[in-house]
Design a protein around this motif. Structure first.
Motif, PDB file in Angstrom:
ATOM      1  N   VAL A 169      -6.111  -1.751  -5.022  1.00 53.72           N
ATOM      2  CA  VAL A 169      -6.191  -0.775  -6.109  1.00 53.72           C
ATOM      3  C   VAL A 169      -6.951  -1.365  -7.291  1.00 53.72           C
ATOM      4  O   VAL A 169      -7.787  -0.716  -7.901  1.00 53.72           O
ATOM      5  N   TYR A 170      -6.665  -2.614  -7.621  1.00 56.39           N
ATOM      6  CA  TYR A 170      -7.341  -3.279  -8.728  1.00 56.39           C
ATOM      7  C   TYR A 170      -8.489  -4.098  -8.170  1.00 56.39           C
ATOM      8  O   TYR A 170      -8.273  -5.092  -7.483  1.00 56.39           O
ATOM      9  N   GLU A 208       4.330  10.593   4.093  1.00 59.38           N
ATOM     10  CA  GLU A 208       3.568  11.274   3.049  1.00 59.38           C
ATOM     11  C   GLU A 208       2.127  11.542   3.453  1.00 59.38           C
ATOM     12  O   GLU A 208       1.395  12.230   2.742  1.00 59.38           O
ATOM     13  N   ARG A 233       1.379   7.283  -0.799  1.00 60.36           N
ATOM     14  CA  ARG A 233       1.342   8.469  -1.649  1.00 60.36           C
ATOM     15  C   ARG A 233       0.129   8.426  -2.569  1.00 60.36           C
ATOM     16  O   ARG A 233      -0.273   9.417  -3.134  1.00 60.36           O
ATOM     17  N   ASN A 234      -0.477   7.234  -2.716  1.00 63.60           N
ATOM     18  CA  ASN A 234      -1.712   7.072  -3.484  1.00 63.60           C
ATOM     19  C   ASN A 234      -2.864   7.569  -2.607  1.00 63.60           C
ATOM     20  O   ASN A 234      -3.167   6.972  -1.574  1.00 63.60           O
ATOM     21  N   ILE A 235      -3.502   8.647  -3.018  1.00 66.35           N
ATOM     22  CA  ILE A 235      -4.529   9.297  -2.195  1.00 66.35           C
ATOM     23  C   ILE A 235      -5.686   8.351  -1.884  1.00 66.35           C
ATOM     24  O   ILE A 235      -6.263   8.402  -0.802  1.00 66.35           O
ATOM     25  N   ARG A 236      -6.007   7.480  -2.820  1.00 66.30           N
ATOM     26  CA  ARG A 236      -7.099   6.531  -2.598  1.00 66.30           C
ATOM     27  C   ARG A 236      -6.756   5.573  -1.450  1.00 66.30           C
ATOM     28  O   ARG A 236      -7.608   5.238  -0.631  1.00 66.30           O
ATOM     29  N   ILE A 237      -5.521   5.149  -1.390  1.00 63.65           N
ATOM     30  CA  ILE A 237      -5.084   4.259  -0.307  1.00 63.65           C
ATOM     31  C   ILE A 237      -4.946   5.048   0.993  1.00 63.65           C
ATOM     32  O   ILE A 237      -5.352   4.585   2.057  1.00 63.65           O
ATOM     33  N   CYS A 293       0.826  -1.204   0.000  1.00 66.60           N
ATOM     34  CA  CYS A 293       0.000   0.000   0.000  1.00 66.60           C
ATOM     35  C   CYS A 293       0.861   1.254   0.000  1.00 66.60           C
ATOM     36  O   CYS A 293       1.293   1.724   1.063  1.00 66.60           O
ATOM     37  N   PRO A 294       1.128   1.830  -1.180  1.00 71.96           N
ATOM     38  CA  PRO A 294       1.887   3.082  -1.218  1.00 71.96           C
ATOM     39  C   PRO A 294       0.993   4.237  -0.726  1.00 71.96           C
ATOM     40  O   PRO A 294      -0.019   4.551  -1.353  1.00 71.96           O
TER      41      PRO A 294
END
Length: 198
Positions: free
Chosen positions: A108-109, A138, A93-97, A90-91
Motif C-alpha cells: 500500500v505504501y 469480501e 476489503r481494500n479495492i487496490r489490493i 493484505c486486507p
C-alpha cells in the motif's frame, strides 16, 4: 487439517479451533482437545512445503485479531518457527489490493525499496515470504477465481511463499477444496481480556 500428512493422521485430525485463550489453540484429534501454542499455526509441516492456511469463522469473531496477533509476534521475534524474511498483511476489503495484478501492488505504501524487495521474492518464487490475505469473503466471485490472491493461494504464482487466508465460514468452502490448503483453523472467539493483549 494437514493435507500432506499420512492418511491415518488426516483421518484423526478434524481441525484446529481457537476459543478462549488467545495464546492457545485447541487442536482436535480423536474427539480429544489438545492445546497448542498460537505460533504453532505457523509451524512448518514435515514435508517442508510452504504453508497455506485457512482461518475461518463468523463475522466479528476474531479472525483479523488472530492475524494481527501473529503479525505482531513475527515483528517482535516471538514465533519459535521464525522462517519468514517478510510478512505482508493484505486486507482484501481494500479495492487496490483486491484488484492487484503484481506483488508490487500489494504494498500500500510505495517507496523505492519496494521494487528491489518484490524482484528478490520473485526470483526466489516467494521463499521466505508470508502473505496474509484478510477477508476472502469480501472478494467478488469473479475475483475469487481470477485475482492475484487466488493465483498465489493456488500456488500458480510465488509457489514457495506461505499464505494465510481469512474468511467468513460461508465463503471458505471454496478454499477448503483446494489441494494447496494444508491447514484449517476455525476461530471461535476471544474474551475481552484476551483481546486487550493483542
Amino acid at each position: 487439517q494437514d493435507r500432506h500428512a499420512d492418511p491415518e493422521t488426516i483421518q484423526q485430525t478434524a481441525w484446529c479451533m481457537l476459543r478462549g485463550n488467545i495464546d492457545k489453540i485447541p487442536h482436535f484429534t480423536d474427539n480429544k482437545i489438545i492445546l497448542i501454542d498460537i505460533e504453532d499455526v505457523l509451524k512448518p509441516n514435515e514435508s517442508g512445503q510452504s504453508l497455506t492456511i485457512v482461518i475461518d469463522g463468523p463475522p466479528g469473531i476474531g479472525k483479523t485479531t488472530l492475524c494481527r496477533k501473529l503479525l505482531n509476534m513475527w515483528a517482535n521475534g516471538q514465533i519459535k518457527h521464525q522462517q519468514y524474511d517478510l510478512v505482508i498483511y493484505c486486507p482484501l476489503r481494500n479495492i487496490r489490493i483486491a484488484q492487484a495484478s503484481t506483488l508490487r501492488d500489494l504494498f500500500v505504501y510505495q517507496c523505492r525499496e519496494v521494487d528491489a524487495v518484490t524482484e528478490w521474492f520473485d526470483r526466489r518464487h516467494g521463499e521466505g515470504l508470508l502473505i496474509i490475505f484478510d477477508g476472502w469473503d469480501e472478494l467478488s466471485v469473479d475475483l475469487r477465481r481470477h485475482s492475484l490472491a487466488s493465483r498465489i493461494i493456488c500456488k500458480k504464482l510465488l509457489h514457495k511463499c506461505s499464505v494465510i487466508v481469512t474468511s467468513r465460514s460461508y465463503a471458505s468452502s471454496s478454499l477448503l477444496d483446494l489441494d494447496s490448503i494444508n491447514r484449517h483453523v476455525a476461530v471461535m472467539g476471544f474474551k475481552v481480556q484476551e483481546i486487550e493483549n493483542v
